[in-house]
Design an enzyme around this catalytic site. Structure first.
Site, PDB file in Angstrom:
ATOM      1  N   CYS A  42       0.842  -1.195   0.000  1.00 19.60           N
ATOM      2  CA  CYS A  42       0.000   0.000   0.000  1.00 19.60           C
ATOM      3  C   CYS A  42       0.883   1.253   0.000  1.00 19.60           C
ATOM      4  O   CYS A  42       1.539   1.540   1.003  1.00 19.60           O
ATOM      5  CB  CYS A  42      -0.905  -0.029   1.236  1.00 19.60           C
ATOM      6  SG  CYS A  42      -1.763   1.500   1.576  1.00 19.60           S
ATOM      7  N   CYS A  45       0.342   3.629   2.882  1.00 16.44           N
ATOM      8  CA  CYS A  45       0.894   3.143   4.152  1.00 16.44           C
ATOM      9  C   CYS A  45       2.392   3.437   4.232  1.00 16.44           C
ATOM     10  O   CYS A  45       2.892   3.859   5.277  1.00 16.44           O
ATOM     11  CB  CYS A  45       0.650   1.647   4.296  1.00 16.44           C
ATOM     12  SG  CYS A  45      -1.089   1.178   4.316  1.00 16.44           S
TER      13      CYS A  45
END
Length: 126
Positions: A42, A45
């Protein structure tokens, strides 16, 4: 130093939390599964990680940070993903940083704002 824990997957997370006892603050960081290079699949993230790390420098040393890998991208993108559908986790985006047992959370781009992270960590429950 904040006490850190790491859990992978939905069932493992709830099993861990069922057995986890603490009178201290518990924060949950929901993130995408780590790739072999140690970074999440991600990109949001990965971008938020240094801000979260910096924010946790002000957290009480007795606080707990539980990093939960929600799974790979196809698993997360499935609208029936249990992390999305569960009434406790109710995830909409990654990353999400939540104070366990409260409605207090930072989602997505909010995790890029050091002042919001510090506010979450410094906030006392009523």
């Amino acid at each position: 130093m904040v006490l850190r824990h790491h859990v992978e997957g939905f069932e493992n997370f709830f099993e861990f939390m069922k057995n986890f006892k603490s009178n201290e603050s518990i924060y949950i960081l929901y993130t995408g599964k780590k790739l072999p290079n140690g970074k999440s699949w991600c990109p949001d993230c990965v971008e938020a990680e240094p801000f979260i790390e910096e924010g946790f420098k002000i957290a009480p040393t007795s606080a707990h940070l539980i990093e939960v890998e929600v799974g790979d991208r196809p698993y997360w993108k499935d609208l029936n993903c249990p992390f999305r559908a569960n009434s406790v986790t109710k995830l909409k985006v990654l990353p999400t940083l939540a104070k366990w047992g409260t409605q207090k959370r930072l989602e997505g781009n909010q995790c890029l704002k050091l002042d919001l992270i510090e506010m979450l960590l410094a906030d006392e429950d009523d």
